[in-house]
Design a protein around this motif. Sequence first.
Motif, PDB file in Angstrom:
ATOM      1  N   LYS A  19       0.837  -1.208   0.000  1.00 53.07           N
ATOM      2  CA  LYS A  19       0.000   0.000   0.000  1.00 53.07           C
ATOM      3  C   LYS A  19       0.869   1.254   0.000  1.00 53.07           C
ATOM      4  O   LYS A  19       0.578   2.218  -0.707  1.00 53.07           O
ATOM      5  CB  LYS A  19      -0.938   0.003   1.213  1.00 53.07           C
ATOM      6  N   GLN A  20       1.944   1.238   0.799  1.00 49.50           N
ATOM      7  CA  GLN A  20       2.856   2.384   0.833  1.00 49.50           C
ATOM      8  C   GLN A  20       3.547   2.579  -0.513  1.00 49.50           C
ATOM      9  O   GLN A  20       3.661   3.701  -1.002  1.00 49.50           O
ATOM     10  CB  GLN A  20       3.912   2.189   1.931  1.00 49.50           C
ATOM     11  N   LEU A  21       4.008   1.482  -1.113  1.00 46.82           N
ATOM     12  CA  LEU A  21       4.685   1.584  -2.407  1.00 46.82           C
ATOM     13  C   LEU A  21       3.754   2.139  -3.478  1.00 46.82           C
ATOM     14  O   LEU A  21       4.135   3.007  -4.258  1.00 46.82           O
ATOM     15  CB  LEU A  21       5.214   0.212  -2.833  1.00 46.82           C
ATOM     16  N   LEU A  36      10.698   5.671  -1.765  1.00 45.98           N
ATOM     17  CA  LEU A  36      10.397   4.441  -2.499  1.00 45.98           C
ATOM     18  C   LEU A  36      11.420   3.358  -2.156  1.00 45.98           C
ATOM     19  O   LEU A  36      11.051   2.217  -1.865  1.00 45.98           O
ATOM     20  CB  LEU A  36      10.393   4.715  -4.003  1.00 45.98           C
ATOM     21  N   GLU A  37      12.686   3.722  -2.167  1.00 44.13           N
ATOM     22  CA  GLU A  37      13.758   2.777  -1.824  1.00 44.13           C
ATOM     23  C   GLU A  37      13.590   2.248  -0.396  1.00 44.13           C
ATOM     24  O   GLU A  37      13.814   1.067  -0.137  1.00 44.13           O
ATOM     25  CB  GLU A  37      15.134   3.439  -1.964  1.00 44.13           C
ATOM     26  N   LYS A  38      13.211   3.131   0.513  1.00 43.26           N
ATOM     27  CA  LYS A  38      13.035   2.723   1.907  1.00 43.26           C
ATOM     28  C   LYS A  38      11.989   1.618   2.015  1.00 43.26           C
ATOM     29  O   LYS A  38      12.211   0.605   2.685  1.00 43.26           O
ATOM     30  CB  LYS A  38      12.625   3.928   2.764  1.00 43.26           C
ATOM     31  N   HIS A  39      10.884   1.774   1.333  1.00 47.50           N
ATOM     32  CA  HIS A  39       9.817   0.768   1.404  1.00 47.50           C
ATOM     33  C   HIS A  39      10.197  -0.506   0.635  1.00 47.50           C
ATOM     34  O   HIS A  39       9.834  -1.605   1.054  1.00 47.50           O
ATOM     35  CB  HIS A  39       8.499   1.344   0.912  1.00 47.50           C
ATOM     36  N   LEU A  40      10.920  -0.353  -0.458  1.00 45.95           N
ATOM     37  CA  LEU A  40      11.396  -1.539  -1.166  1.00 45.95           C
ATOM     38  C   LEU A  40      12.370  -2.336  -0.294  1.00 45.95           C
ATOM     39  O   LEU A  40      12.398  -3.568  -0.343  1.00 45.95           O
ATOM     40  CB  LEU A  40      12.075  -1.157  -2.483  1.00 45.95           C
ATOM     41  N   ASN A  41      13.155  -1.637   0.524  1.00 46.27           N
ATOM     42  CA  ASN A  41      14.107  -2.308   1.409  1.00 46.27           C
ATOM     43  C   ASN A  41      13.414  -3.236   2.392  1.00 46.27           C
ATOM     44  O   ASN A  41      13.998  -4.233   2.815  1.00 46.27           O
ATOM     45  CB  ASN A  41      14.970  -1.298   2.160  1.00 46.27           C
ATOM     46  N   TYR A  42      12.173  -2.927   2.769  1.00 48.18           N
ATOM     47  CA  TYR A  42      11.426  -3.821   3.667  1.00 48.18           C
ATOM     48  C   TYR A  42      11.208  -5.188   3.021  1.00 48.18           C
ATOM     49  O   TYR A  42      10.986  -6.179   3.715  1.00 48.18           O
ATOM     50  CB  TYR A  42      10.072  -3.227   4.044  1.00 48.18           C
ATOM     51  N   LEU A  43      11.260  -5.220   1.693  1.00 48.24           N
ATOM     52  CA  LEU A  43      11.111  -6.469   0.955  1.00 48.24           C
ATOM     53  C   LEU A  43      12.469  -6.967   0.452  1.00 48.24           C
ATOM     54  O   LEU A  43      12.537  -7.816  -0.426  1.00 48.24           O
ATOM     55  CB  LEU A  43      10.165  -6.268  -0.233  1.00 48.24           C
ATOM     56  N   GLU A  44      13.535  -6.404   1.025  1.00 43.32           N
ATOM     57  CA  GLU A  44      14.907  -6.714   0.627  1.00 43.32           C
ATOM     58  C   GLU A  44      15.119  -6.493  -0.874  1.00 43.32           C
ATOM     59  O   GLU A  44      15.762  -7.286  -1.553  1.00 43.32           O
ATOM     60  CB  GLU A  44      15.307  -8.128   1.050  1.00 43.32           C
TER      61      GLU A  44
END
Length: 124
Positions: A19-21, A36-44
């Motif tokens: 949802k955030q992405l 965007l990168e920060k939230h992608l990092n949560y998914l490695e």
Amino acid sequence: MLTKGLRDEENERINNILKQLISLTYIPENWNLDELEKHLNYLELTLRNLLDFSSDELIAHLEKFHFDWANAEQFADFIVLLSDRKEEERTQLKEKAVAIYEYIQKESKVFSFDIFNKIAKAKA
């Protein structure tokens, strides 16, 4: 294998990240790639390895995170939205989204007109 409770917890965590992405792709003009990168990092993931992964590697990565069909579809939706913002990588991103949609159609063993239409739209 995850237990029902852990699977639900993991599913909810993935849903919140997605949802955030997706919300970040709707930010006009000066959108923040760092966010965007920060939230992608949560998914490695990073934007760079999202682009560098082959479609099969990306699908394997999603499987590693126990994405269910709905989450995988939502992630593919995010990639399509991202492709609208990243013109230089548009084709590459849309190909990955199509691969995820086709993976869902094949592996879920349930035909979805919605996903079928998303595939056609992404290929257009």
